[in-house]
Design an enzyme around this catalytic site. Sequence first.
Site, PDB file in Angstrom:
ATOM      1  N   ASP A 262     -17.302   7.211  -1.319  1.00 31.98           N
ATOM      2  CA  ASP A 262     -16.006   7.143  -0.627  1.00 31.98           C
ATOM      3  C   ASP A 262     -15.729   8.547  -0.068  1.00 31.98           C
ATOM      4  O   ASP A 262     -16.412   9.516  -0.432  1.00 31.98           O
ATOM      5  CB  ASP A 262     -14.928   6.712  -1.644  1.00 31.98           C
ATOM      6  CG  ASP A 262     -13.549   6.520  -1.024  1.00 31.98           C
ATOM      7  OD1 ASP A 262     -13.452   6.395   0.215  1.00 31.98           O
ATOM      8  OD2 ASP A 262     -12.553   6.499  -1.789  1.00 31.98           O
TER       9      ASP A 262
ATOM     10  N   GLN B  73     -10.095  -4.044  -3.096  1.00 37.09           N
ATOM     11  CA  GLN B  73     -11.384  -3.572  -2.586  1.00 37.09           C
ATOM     12  C   GLN B  73     -12.487  -3.860  -3.603  1.00 37.09           C
ATOM     13  O   GLN B  73     -13.572  -4.322  -3.246  1.00 37.09           O
ATOM     14  CB  GLN B  73     -11.300  -2.064  -2.297  1.00 37.09           C
ATOM     15  CG  GLN B  73     -12.612  -1.461  -1.831  1.00 37.09           C
ATOM     16  CD  GLN B  73     -13.016  -1.899  -0.436  1.00 37.09           C
ATOM     17  OE1 GLN B  73     -12.242  -1.770   0.504  1.00 37.09           O
ATOM     18  NE2 GLN B  73     -14.229  -2.416  -0.291  1.00 37.09           N
TER      19      GLN B  73
ATOM     20  N   CYS C 174     -16.300   1.668   0.843  1.00 42.64           N
ATOM     21  CA  CYS C 174     -15.084   0.912   1.131  1.00 42.64           C
ATOM     22  C   CYS C 174     -14.652   1.062   2.587  1.00 42.64           C
ATOM     23  O   CYS C 174     -13.935   0.206   3.103  1.00 42.64           O
ATOM     24  CB  CYS C 174     -13.967   1.360   0.197  1.00 42.64           C
ATOM     25  SG  CYS C 174     -13.653   3.126   0.250  1.00 42.64           S
TER      26      CYS C 174
ATOM     27  N   ARG D  57       0.882  -1.182   0.000  1.00 42.80           N
ATOM     28  CA  ARG D  57       0.000   0.000   0.000  1.00 42.80           C
ATOM     29  C   ARG D  57       0.908   1.218   0.000  1.00 42.80           C
ATOM     30  O   ARG D  57       1.716   1.410   0.918  1.00 42.80           O
ATOM     31  CB  ARG D  57      -0.893   0.006   1.244  1.00 42.80           C
ATOM     32  CG  ARG D  57      -1.549   1.358   1.481  1.00 42.80           C
ATOM     33  CD  ARG D  57      -2.649   1.329   2.496  1.00 42.80           C
ATOM     34  NE  ARG D  57      -3.818   0.655   1.965  1.00 42.80           N
ATOM     35  CZ  ARG D  57      -5.037   0.745   2.505  1.00 42.80           C
ATOM     36  NH1 ARG D  57      -5.230   1.472   3.589  1.00 42.80           N
ATOM     37  NH2 ARG D  57      -6.054   0.113   1.969  1.00 42.80           N
TER      38      ARG D  57
ATOM     39  N   ARG E 192     -13.456  -8.574   2.053  1.00 41.47           N
ATOM     40  CA  ARG E 192     -12.039  -8.286   1.776  1.00 41.47           C
ATOM     41  C   ARG E 192     -11.210  -9.531   2.064  1.00 41.47           C
ATOM     42  O   ARG E 192     -10.293  -9.877   1.318  1.00 41.47           O
ATOM     43  CB  ARG E 192     -11.525  -7.122   2.650  1.00 41.47           C
ATOM     44  CG  ARG E 192     -12.151  -5.765   2.381  1.00 41.47           C
ATOM     45  CD  ARG E 192     -11.789  -5.230   1.017  1.00 41.47           C
ATOM     46  NE  ARG E 192     -10.339  -5.120   0.820  1.00 41.47           N
ATOM     47  CZ  ARG E 192      -9.583  -4.130   1.299  1.00 41.47           C
ATOM     48  NH1 ARG E 192     -10.125  -3.133   1.982  1.00 41.47           N
ATOM     49  NH2 ARG E 192      -8.278  -4.088   1.059  1.00 41.47           N
TER      50      ARG E 192
ATOM     51  N   HIS F 195      -7.519   0.715  -6.317  1.00 39.48           N
ATOM     52  CA  HIS F 195      -7.686  -0.155  -5.145  1.00 39.48           C
ATOM     53  C   HIS F 195      -8.349  -1.465  -5.615  1.00 39.48           C
ATOM     54  O   HIS F 195      -9.512  -1.728  -5.308  1.00 39.48           O
ATOM     55  CB  HIS F 195      -8.541   0.573  -4.097  1.00 39.48           C
ATOM     56  CG  HIS F 195      -8.442   0.006  -2.715  1.00 39.48           C
ATOM     57  ND1 HIS F 195      -7.652  -1.079  -2.398  1.00 39.48           N
ATOM     58  CD2 HIS F 195      -9.059   0.364  -1.546  1.00 39.48           C
ATOM     59  CE1 HIS F 195      -7.770  -1.339  -1.104  1.00 39.48           C
ATOM     60  NE2 HIS F 195      -8.622  -0.490  -0.569  1.00 39.48           N
TER      61      HIS F 195
HETATM   62  N1  NVA Z   1      -9.999   6.867  -1.329  1.00 44.82           N
HETATM   63  C1  NVA Z   1      -9.632   6.372  -0.016  1.00 44.82           C
HETATM   64  C2  NVA Z   1      -9.868   4.906   0.075  1.00 44.82           C
HETATM   65  C3  NVA Z   1      -9.569   4.303   1.430  1.00 44.82           C
HETATM   66  C4  NVA Z   1      -9.777   2.838   1.469  1.00 44.82           C
HETATM   67  C5  NVA Z   1      -8.179   6.718   0.260  1.00 44.82           C
HETATM   68  O1  NVA Z   1      -7.337   6.536  -0.627  1.00 44.82           O
HETATM   69  O2  NVA Z   1      -7.884   7.180   1.367  1.00 44.82           O
HETATM   70  N1   CP Z   2     -11.142  -0.030   2.639  1.00 47.97           N
HETATM   71  C1   CP Z   2      -9.868  -0.120   3.041  1.00 47.97           C
HETATM   72  O1   CP Z   2      -8.950  -0.373   2.264  1.00 47.97           O
HETATM   73  O2   CP Z   2      -9.703   0.052   4.388  1.00 47.97           O
HETATM   74  P1   CP Z   2      -8.322   0.274   5.142  1.00 47.97           P
HETATM   75  O3   CP Z   2      -7.795   1.615   4.712  1.00 47.97           O
HETATM   76  O4   CP Z   2      -8.694   0.234   6.599  1.00 47.97           O
HETATM   77  O5   CP Z   2      -7.367  -0.833   4.787  1.00 47.97           O
END
Ligand code: NVA
Ligand code: CP
Length: 308
Positions: free
Chosen positions: A221, A132, A261, A102, A289, A129
């Site tokens: 989101d 997800q 998400c 990540r 997930r 992502h």
């Molecule tokens: N768009 C959000 C998704 C989190 C799972 C982010 O990147 O923070």
């Molecule tokens: N939806 C998601 O990826 O959650 P986290 O940021 O908690 O991993």
Amino acid sequence: MKHLLKLEDWSTEEIINTLNLADQLKYEQKHGIEHKYLKGKTLGMIFEKSSTRTRVSFEVGMTQLGGYPLFLSSNDLQIGRGEPVEDTARVLSRFLDGIMIRTFEQSEVEALAEYGSIPIINGLTDYCHPCQVLADLMTIREFKGKLEGLKMCFIGDGNNMMNSLIVGALSTGMSFSAACPEGYMPPEHILEFGKKYGNGKFEIVTDPIEAAKNADVVYTDVWASMGQEEEKKIREAAFEGYQVNKELMAVTNDECMVLHCLPAHRGEEITADVFEEHANEIFEEAENRLHAQKAVLVECMADKKPEH
Ligand code: NVA
Ligand code: CP
């Protein structure tokens, strides 16, 4: 070598096979059937951003598959002090059997795959992502019994989630509509993907009510993603009205699902009442997930694929 760098790298058949395997793994886990398809394998999990779901679901998933998850925070790795990703990839490939990462830049994930010699799985970048969205598709299939012919609607930022949702929805025969404010649309090549594969069933507008008409699934989101904390105030103003609320849900199809998400910001992108009304779907989505990612891990890392 099979990676999951972004969803558009996978064919419809690969996506559907993974969803089928995810259903099987969910069944096996719920019924106490042993499914240690990754016995003795180690997954490195590099995190350059925070996470609750991704970290815990990959860690638990790897354990359930008989393997070993290794959490690697970029605060502790030399990568956080400037060691090139090209070198990190070549070193880690000699210790590990796979990497989940990540991070911010999509190019970092692509470089790990280019320079390393083990499967790389994208656990979120600024661009996409994919894990997800596989869990999201699995959840929609679970609740609706199909994907093909359903309409997905996304309300909000043209961000990593929306990019992967466009690919996931259109690759599996869903139609896709979205409402984004001017200046917050997805990148041009994703719009091109939508036009190419949308078969006339792809539209992005600025009016949320127009986008939500006859939707079977509404998705939203956060307005400010990780790394955009300093833009929070500007974004709150830009996204005013881009909210999933009762008024918006009134124009959707009967039995319309709501997915998120997570983490969710009640009172911003979604109201508390709509969130709670659909909590059952949203938390099943979160659980999925685990199952969807176990399927990805098996697809990418197993020596021998389970029969399904
Ligand atoms: N768009 C959000 C998704 C989190 C799972 C982010 O990147 O923070
Ligand atoms: N939806 C998601 O990826 O959650 P986290 O940021 O908690 O991993």
